[in-house]
Design an enzyme around this catalytic site. Structure first.
Site, short mmCIF file in Angstrom:
data_model
loop_
_atom_site.label_atom_id
_atom_site.label_comp_id
_atom_site.label_asym_id
_atom_site.label_seq_id
_atom_site.Cartn_x
_atom_site.Cartn_y
_atom_site.Cartn_z
N CYS A 190 49.21 37.58 47.27
CA CYS A 190 49.34 38.54 46.17
C CYS A 190 49.58 37.81 44.83
CB CYS A 190 50.49 39.50 46.47
SG CYS A 190 50.59 40.82 45.27
N ARG B 80 36.81 44.28 48.06
CA ARG B 80 36.29 45.17 47.03
C ARG B 80 34.86 45.64 47.29
NH1 ARG B 80 37.05 41.13 42.39
NH2 ARG B 80 36.56 39.81 44.20
C1 LIG Z 1 43.22 47.19 44.82
C2 LIG Z 1 43.50 45.95 45.62
C3 LIG Z 1 44.63 45.88 46.40
C4 LIG Z 1 44.90 44.74 47.16
N1 LIG Z 1 46.00 44.72 47.98
C5 LIG Z 1 46.20 43.65 48.80
C6 LIG Z 1 47.24 43.67 49.77
O1 LIG Z 1 48.00 44.64 49.92
N2 LIG Z 1 47.39 42.56 50.55
C7 LIG Z 1 46.58 41.45 50.42
O2 LIG Z 1 46.75 40.47 51.16
N3 LIG Z 1 45.57 41.44 49.53
C8 LIG Z 1 45.36 42.51 48.76
N4 LIG Z 1 44.29 42.50 47.90
C9 LIG Z 1 43.37 41.36 47.92
C10 LIG Z 1 42.23 41.59 48.90
O3 LIG Z 1 42.72 41.71 50.22
C11 LIG Z 1 41.22 40.43 48.85
O4 LIG Z 1 41.87 39.24 49.21
C12 LIG Z 1 40.60 40.24 47.47
O5 LIG Z 1 40.21 41.48 46.91
C13 LIG Z 1 39.41 39.29 47.51
O6 LIG Z 1 38.43 39.75 48.39
P1 LIG Z 1 37.13 40.56 47.88
O7 LIG Z 1 36.42 39.68 46.91
O8 LIG Z 1 36.34 40.82 49.13
O9 LIG Z 1 37.63 41.80 47.23
C14 LIG Z 1 44.03 43.62 47.10
C15 LIG Z 1 42.89 43.69 46.30
C16 LIG Z 1 42.60 44.83 45.57
C17 LIG Z 1 41.36 44.87 44.74
#
Ligand SMILES: Cc1cc2nc3c(=O)[nH]c(=O)nc-3n(C[C@H](O)[C@H](O)[C@H](O)COP(=O)(O)O)c2cc1C
Length: 390
Positions: free
Chosen positions: A122, A249
């Site tokens: 995070c 996302r």
């Molecule tokens: C709205 C939002 C909330 C997220 N909440 C968490 C979370 O609770 N725990 C976590 O490990 N990552 C969280 N992430 C990160 C995602 O799990 C992920 O690592 C990040 O979006 C990158 O992956 P992506 O490019 O496929 O989105 C969050 C991301 C977004 C956009």
């Protein structure tokens, strides 16, 4: 559409109950991956949901360990699974080894989940400022204590995994050492988002970091970051050698991405391109599932954040978009959905485009003196207050 050969991956087997087949994980996303959204994604990937057909892993939004051990009512609601959900996967966020250990023991003793993931990724300032999330692996001894406490208290009954970023910034990279420590502690996989906390969600995830970790570790490494389409997942596997992928996302407003991921990992080239009528039906179902879980008023309100993602690229007037995003009952949402020009085909020009958070390049807030010592095992104070994830 050209057919892309299936990537050479196998199912991920964590326990008798926890199998990711295909090796695809829905990324934990605070405020998004609740039981309603997980169900939509899971059904897309494995339509025989009720027959208990295998699929990927669909992880809860992050759950603060302190709130869990205090049995906070809201937190207990967040970890309510439907009877259809197997395996049940919870992500925990915590900074205190004792509290994390107690939370995992509670999960095992009360049979609350089948899999536990630990959040060390995070980047939200409210969290890093207190030494939590992606700031924590810098204090490698504390990281070690937390992961060991979780694995010890899981007692082999539930697999424990770790999710992290590359580090705090380019000068404070943590993923190699943290990955090795997590492996030694006995975690079942490490998932790496190829960005530092400083990069937040900007630019591009650096997949070469994932490849580096794959080389370094003997346990499965899962890659995360910028999988917008199913073929990006295959490319990540090919380019990094990762054992599986974590998708965040890319599925916002597109839970059917999981159908595409299933097809892609099975070597099939068909991809889902729903017309607006089908998208509207998914929107209605999403709002209904949320309402079933949290009550109609909260459910329809919570659904508002998803409207723009679902409608991205379709021709919908500003007034109707706004009306949709302020609907306060299922009937009102239904009326608004009926006003859409439903015969529009899927807008292929939005394929591959980012959705959700995209901002980046911010200074990372850290506790005073945080970078001066890696050795301190002291538990940072106040890092488990309520916050959104990321
Ligand atoms: C709205 C939002 C909330 C997220 N909440 C968490 C979370 O609770 N725990 C976590 O490990 N990552 C969280 N992430 C990160 C995602 O799990 C992920 O690592 C990040 O979006 C990158 O992956 P992506 O490019 O496929 O989105 C969050 C991301 C977004 C956009």
């Amino acid at each position: 559409m050209t057919a892309i050969a299936s990537a050479p991956t196998s199912p991920l087997r964590y326990s008798e109950l926890v199998v990711a087949d295909p090796p695809v994980v829905l990324a934990p996303m605070a405020g998004i991956t609740n039981q309603a959204f997980r169900r939509l994604c899971r059904e897309s990937m494995a339509p025989e949901l009720d027959a208990g057909q295998a699929g990927g892993l669909f992880v809860s939004e992050m759950i603060t360990t302190r709130a869990l051990v205090e049995r906070n009512r809201k937190t207990m609601d967040l970890i309510r699974f439907t009877e259809h959900e197997t395996p049940r996967s919870i992500q925990l966020y915590g900074v205190d080894p004792a509290v994390v250990g107690t939370a995992v023991r509670m999960i095992v003793e009360d049979d609350l989940a089948d899999h536990v993931d630990l959040n060390f990724g995070c980047p939200v300032p409210k969290v890093t400022r207190k030494g939590g999330g992606s700031a924590l692996p810098w204090r490698i001894g504390l990281f070690d204590d937390i992961v060991r406490a979780a694995v010890r208290e899981a007692r082999g009954a539930v697999p424990v995994t770790v999710k992290m970023r590359v580090g705090i910034d380019a000068d404070h990279v943590t993923f190699r050492e943290a990955g090795l420590r997590a492996q030694d502690a006995g975690v079942a996989h490490v998932a790496l988002h190829g960005r530092t906390a400083q990069e937040f969600y900007g630019g591009h995830a650096d997949w070469s970091r994932i490849a580096e970790l794959v080389e370094l570790l003997d346990i499965p490494v899962l890659g995360n970051g910028d999988i917008w389409e199913a073929d990006d997942a295959l490319r990540m596997v090919r380019e990094t050698g990762c054992a599986g992928v974590v998708v965040g996302r890319g599925c916002l407003g597109r839970p059917w991405l999981f159908a595409d991921l299933a097809a892609a990992f099975a070597g099939r080239s068909e991809r889902t391109r729903p017309d607006l009528r089908t998208v509207a039906a998914t929107m209605r179902r999403h709002a209904e599932l949320l309402s079933g879980w949290m009550g109609e008023q909260h459910g329809v309100t919570d659904f508002r954040k998803h409207v723009a993602w679902y409608l991205k690229g379709f021709r919908v007037g500003g007034g109707l978009r706004a009306a949709m995003a302020t609907s306060s009952s299922l009937a009102e949402l239904e009326d608004n959905l009926a006003r859409l020009d439903l015969d529009q085909p899927f807008p292929t020009d939005v394929l591959g485009l980012p959705r959700g958070r995209t901002s980046g390049g911010r200074a990372v807030s850290l506790p005073e003196g945080w970078l001066d010592s890696r050795a301190s095992r002291a538990v940072p104070a106040g890092a488990e207050t309520d916050h959104g994830g990321g």
